[in-house]
Design an enzyme around this catalytic site. Structure first.
Site, PDB file in Angstrom:
ATOM      1  N   GLY A   1       0.804  -1.218   0.000  1.00 49.00           N
ATOM      2  CA  GLY A   1       0.000   0.000   0.000  1.00 49.00           C
ATOM      3  C   GLY A   1       0.832   1.261   0.000  1.00 49.00           C
ATOM      4  O   GLY A   1       1.992   1.274   0.408  1.00 49.00           O
TER       5      GLY A   1
ATOM      6  N   ARG B   1       0.765  -5.710  -4.806  1.00 48.27           N
ATOM      7  CA  ARG B   1       0.851  -6.565  -3.631  1.00 48.27           C
ATOM      8  C   ARG B   1       1.296  -7.991  -3.962  1.00 48.27           C
ATOM      9  O   ARG B   1       1.145  -8.904  -3.151  1.00 48.27           O
ATOM     10  CB  ARG B   1      -0.496  -6.589  -2.903  1.00 48.27           C
ATOM     11  CG  ARG B   1      -0.872  -5.234  -2.316  1.00 48.27           C
ATOM     12  CD  ARG B   1      -2.094  -5.314  -1.423  1.00 48.27           C
ATOM     13  NE  ARG B   1      -2.441  -4.020  -0.849  1.00 48.27           N
ATOM     14  CZ  ARG B   1      -1.902  -3.525   0.259  1.00 48.27           C
ATOM     15  NH1 ARG B   1      -0.979  -4.217   0.912  1.00 48.27           N
ATOM     16  NH2 ARG B   1      -2.280  -2.350   0.732  1.00 48.27           N
TER      17      ARG B   1
ATOM     18  N   ASP C   1       5.911  -7.361   5.256  1.00 41.30           N
ATOM     19  CA  ASP C   1       5.870  -8.477   4.315  1.00 41.30           C
ATOM     20  C   ASP C   1       6.774  -8.221   3.109  1.00 41.30           C
ATOM     21  O   ASP C   1       7.449  -9.128   2.625  1.00 41.30           O
ATOM     22  CB  ASP C   1       4.427  -8.727   3.852  1.00 41.30           C
ATOM     23  CG  ASP C   1       3.609  -9.449   4.906  1.00 41.30           C
ATOM     24  OD1 ASP C   1       3.986 -10.573   5.295  1.00 41.30           O
ATOM     25  OD2 ASP C   1       2.592  -8.900   5.367  1.00 41.30           O
TER      26      ASP C   1
ATOM     27  N   LYS D   1       8.529   1.073   4.987  1.00 44.78           N
ATOM     28  CA  LYS D   1       7.346   1.828   4.594  1.00 44.78           C
ATOM     29  C   LYS D   1       6.081   1.203   5.197  1.00 44.78           C
ATOM     30  O   LYS D   1       5.866   0.001   5.070  1.00 44.78           O
ATOM     31  CB  LYS D   1       7.203   1.830   3.073  1.00 44.78           C
ATOM     32  CG  LYS D   1       5.914   2.446   2.557  1.00 44.78           C
ATOM     33  CD  LYS D   1       5.086   1.551   1.658  1.00 44.78           C
ATOM     34  CE  LYS D   1       4.727   0.230   2.228  1.00 44.78           C
ATOM     35  NZ  LYS D   1       3.613  -0.445   1.551  1.00 44.78           N
ATOM     36  N   THR D   2       5.291   1.981   5.892  1.00 43.78           N
ATOM     37  CA  THR D   2       3.912   1.633   6.239  1.00 43.78           C
ATOM     38  C   THR D   2       3.349   2.721   7.127  1.00 43.78           C
ATOM     39  O   THR D   2       3.972   3.125   8.104  1.00 43.78           O
ATOM     40  CB  THR D   2       3.766   0.275   6.960  1.00 43.78           C
ATOM     41  OG1 THR D   2       2.422   0.127   7.433  1.00 43.78           O
ATOM     42  CG2 THR D   2       4.701   0.139   8.147  1.00 43.78           C
TER      43      THR D   2
ATOM     44  N   ASP E   1       0.967   2.295   9.020  1.00 44.26           N
ATOM     45  CA  ASP E   1       0.500   1.647  10.250  1.00 44.26           C
ATOM     46  C   ASP E   1       1.480   1.791  11.409  1.00 44.26           C
ATOM     47  O   ASP E   1       1.107   1.620  12.570  1.00 44.26           O
ATOM     48  CB  ASP E   1       0.242   0.159  10.010  1.00 44.26           C
ATOM     49  CG  ASP E   1      -0.971  -0.081   9.123  1.00 44.26           C
ATOM     50  OD1 ASP E   1      -1.635   0.901   8.757  1.00 44.26           O
ATOM     51  OD2 ASP E   1      -1.256  -1.241   8.800  1.00 44.26           O
TER      52      ASP E   1
ATOM     53  N   GLU F   1      -8.574  -0.106  13.316  1.00 41.52           N
ATOM     54  CA  GLU F   1      -9.125  -0.954  12.253  1.00 41.52           C
ATOM     55  C   GLU F   1      -9.155  -2.438  12.656  1.00 41.52           C
ATOM     56  O   GLU F   1     -10.106  -3.152  12.372  1.00 41.52           O
ATOM     57  CB  GLU F   1      -8.283  -0.772  10.990  1.00 41.52           C
ATOM     58  CG  GLU F   1      -8.708  -1.586   9.799  1.00 41.52           C
ATOM     59  CD  GLU F   1      -7.733  -1.438   8.647  1.00 41.52           C
ATOM     60  OE1 GLU F   1      -8.167  -1.551   7.492  1.00 41.52           O
ATOM     61  OE2 GLU F   1      -6.532  -1.212   8.896  1.00 41.52           O
TER      62      GLU F   1
ATOM     63  N   TYR G   1      -7.959   5.238   3.347  1.00 48.23           N
ATOM     64  CA  TYR G   1      -7.154   5.603   2.191  1.00 48.23           C
ATOM     65  C   TYR G   1      -6.858   7.097   2.133  1.00 48.23           C
ATOM     66  O   TYR G   1      -5.903   7.522   1.475  1.00 48.23           O
ATOM     67  CB  TYR G   1      -7.852   5.160   0.905  1.00 48.23           C
ATOM     68  CG  TYR G   1      -8.010   3.670   0.795  1.00 48.23           C
ATOM     69  CD1 TYR G   1      -6.890   2.841   0.767  1.00 48.23           C
ATOM     70  CD2 TYR G   1      -9.272   3.070   0.749  1.00 48.23           C
ATOM     71  CE1 TYR G   1      -7.014   1.469   0.683  1.00 48.23           C
ATOM     72  CE2 TYR G   1      -9.410   1.696   0.675  1.00 48.23           C
ATOM     73  CZ  TYR G   1      -8.274   0.899   0.642  1.00 48.23           C
ATOM     74  OH  TYR G   1      -8.405  -0.468   0.575  1.00 48.23           O
ATOM     75  N   GLU G   2      -7.671   7.889   2.824  1.00 45.61           N
ATOM     76  CA  GLU G   2      -7.455   9.337   2.805  1.00 45.61           C
ATOM     77  C   GLU G   2      -6.053   9.724   3.295  1.00 45.61           C
ATOM     78  O   GLU G   2      -5.542  10.776   2.924  1.00 45.61           O
ATOM     79  CB  GLU G   2      -8.492  10.042   3.697  1.00 45.61           C
ATOM     80  CG  GLU G   2      -9.932   9.870   3.261  1.00 45.61           C
ATOM     81  CD  GLU G   2     -10.609   8.649   3.873  1.00 45.61           C
ATOM     82  OE1 GLU G   2     -11.848   8.624   3.919  1.00 45.61           O
ATOM     83  OE2 GLU G   2      -9.886   7.721   4.293  1.00 45.61           O
TER      84      GLU G   2
END
Length: 561
Positions: A99, A163, A194, A220-221, A223, A329, A434-435
């Site tokens: 993502g 992905r 991952d 990168k993430t 989260d 989430e 996604y915003e």
């Protein structure tokens, strides 16, 4: 790079980024100059650390990565400028995986600029569409003109992402053929846990085949669950949290203005609650559910519901029939009873055909079957959706916030009948997802990503492989940031996926004994009843707040000092 004539933004071949679609802010950001850590501006040498181990199950990781396990991490250090530096040409590939996260384009810009300045005549290839681009050898040569419109811009549309995973012998063979065809000296994989696990597998495979192609990862993430002491944060987290916090602040003003809505806001973060915690620290909501705390206390759905209802009732007593509630989430996956249910469903879906007969339910334990049938029909259906590529429940499609609104409404009606509640409850549901993934990166993410990319180029130039680019000392001025690479195998453990054990970078969860959570826990009772709302407003690129990083990173680094 200097602006082109008349201040226009040139279009990038194939992708079509045109000047006509650039706002004034975007145009200004393209030419925003980025500082570099001092060690990257001068001659440097690589210093190896001690042999590394693994985050868990080192014996298993050693078997899976016989050519990489135990290799040291690396640090860049200033060297004598009189010592000749190597300037041989390189052919490097770069891929965006997974993502989107704000700042990805600056990682690529950093790699490109390193090659231009330290290995002149080198070539940078961008694999299009993620790892599939490697397997299919779909690439574009990245030139100065091609990269220019994307500097300091959000999104991954320079080369786009995907992905796909390189997992099977055939897929590894395809990657080998691409590496040979392009005569690659190195490959940079920009991705999350991952994707960086896949990067390590590629590095192991290439080394086992004696290929010269080396592999470096970048963290990168949004989260925030890819981090450790050597990798203080993943890029994109700072920007995403500030975008969400602006939206939460807006919702808070709405709640206070109307005085009649409870806004249930579900935020990104499938496996960890870092975003929810950071947004709480930035905005001060009335209720924040942290998944890791729910799991640690073994709370049930009813426990969570009762906690929310208790606060709603107390606020009603002081005539506050409104509020803001933040939910991660992945909350449903943190509740032990639901975890057991999901684990059983995963095994069933991995090996059995699920049809309308319902016979598959007989394989559920009595406790899980009872819980499954207790859940609203919509949630049941969402739990049965096709799993993601990693075999996980697609929690982004589980509308936990709507489920909680229903459960809160039901419990409040019971209390009303008992004379324990006289308020008026109206729930509004939101999912902020996604915003936050493709906004213009903050000054921090823009600079951090540029340093990560520049550092990745330095690591490849120095012959390193199987490392993740690491930039540290992030609370200090940029000039004092440290740069190096951390052994990817040192971040790994094994995990059960699709019914089998596989290597995976261990996710960093919210630590209940960590400084960010402790700060939140010390204030949440006050936030519950008093309206301490903070509206951060939009991201700033200059002036007050423009260079302030997120609470989580500051608190964590200060606690380590």
């Amino acid at each position: 790079m200097a602006p082109v004539p008349n201040g226009t933004i040139p279009s990038a071949p194939v992708t079509g980024r045109l000047s006509s679609v650039y706002s004034e802010v975007q145009k200004k950001r393209v030419d925003h100059a980025l500082p570099l850590p001092s060690v990257l501006k001068h001659p440097f040498t690589i210093i190896d650390g001690p042999p590394s181990s693994a985050a868990g199950n080192p014996d298993e990781i050693a078997k899976l990565f016989p050519h990489l396990f135990g290799q040291p991490s690396a640090a860049l250090a200033p060297s004598d400028p009189r010592v000749a530096q190597t300037h041989h040409k390189l052919k490097i590939g770069v891929v965006l995986s997974g993502g989107q996260a704000p700042g990805g384009h600056n990682v690529i810009s950093g790699i490109f600029d390193y090659l231009q300045e330290r290995a002149q005549g080198s070539t940078l290839y961008g694999f299009r569409g993620g790892p599939a681009g490697i397997m299919k050898c779909k690439y574009v040569e990245l030139t100065s003109e091609y990269i220019y419109p994307y500097r300091n811009q959000g999104g991954f549309d320079m080369i786009c992402s995907g992905r796909d995973k390189i997992e099977t012998p055939e897929q590894f063979k395809q990657a080998e053929e691409t590496a040979k065809k392009l005569d690659l000296d190195g490959l940079v994989v920009i991705g999350g846990d991952d994707s960086n696990t896949n990067a390590c597998l590629l590095a192991e495979n290439f080394r086992s085949k004696n290929l010269k192609t080396r592999v470096i990862g970048c963290p990168k993430t949004i989260d925030g669950d890819l981090k450790c002491k050597e990798v203080p944060t993943s890029f994109g987290f700072d920007t995403a949290c500030k975008i969400y916090s602006e939206m939460i602040g807006n919702v808070m003003i709405d709640a206070r203005s109307t005085g009649k809505y409870y806004h249930f806001v579900r935020l990104m973060g499938r496996a960890a609650s870092h975003i929810t915690l950071e947004c709480a620290l930035q905005t001060h909501p009335n209720i924040t559910i942290i998944g890791e705390e729910v799991a640690a206390k073994k709370l049930t759905l009813k426990n969570v519901t009762d906690y929310i209802v208790d606060v709603v009732c107390k606020r009603a007593e002081i005539n506050y029939n409104y509020g803001v509630i933040l939910i991660p989430e992945g909350l449903i996956d943190f509740i032990p009873e639901v975890q057991h249910l999901i684990a059983e469903l995963n095994e069933i879906l991995a090996h059995d055909i699920v049809d309308e007969s319902g016979l598959w339910k007989k394989k559920l334990s009595d406790q899980s079957l009872k819980l499954f049938e207790f859940l609203p029909q919509a949630i049941q259906e969402q739990l049965m959706l096709e799993r993601d590529p990693h075999g996980n429940v697609q929690v982004a499609k589980i509308e936990t916030e709507k489920m909680l609104i229903q459960m809160v409404e039901t419990e409040l009606e019971k209390r009303r009948e008992e004379g324990k509640y006289k308020g008026d409850f109206r729930g509004q549901s939101h999912f902020f997802g996604y915003e936050g993934r493709c906004g213009l990166p903050t000054n921090f993410d823009a600079t951090y990503c540029y340093a990560l990319g520049y550092g990745a180029g330095a690591l490849l130039h120095s012959g390193k492989t199987g490392l993740i680019s690491s930039v540290g000392n992030l609370c200090a001025p940029v000039e004092e940031w440290t740069v190096g690479g951390t052994a990817l195998t040192a971040l790994m453990d094994v995990e059960r996926r699709h019914g089998k054990f596989k290597p995976v970078i261990k996710k960093a969860m919210v630590e209940l004994e960590g400084a960010p959570f402790k700060k939140f826990a010390s204030l949440r009772d006050e936030w519950a009843l008093k309206n301490c709302y903070v509206s951060p407003g939009p991201i700033q690129f200059s002036g007050p707040g423009s260079d302030v990083t997120n609470h989580t990173l500051i608190l964590e680094l200060e606690s380590q000092a």
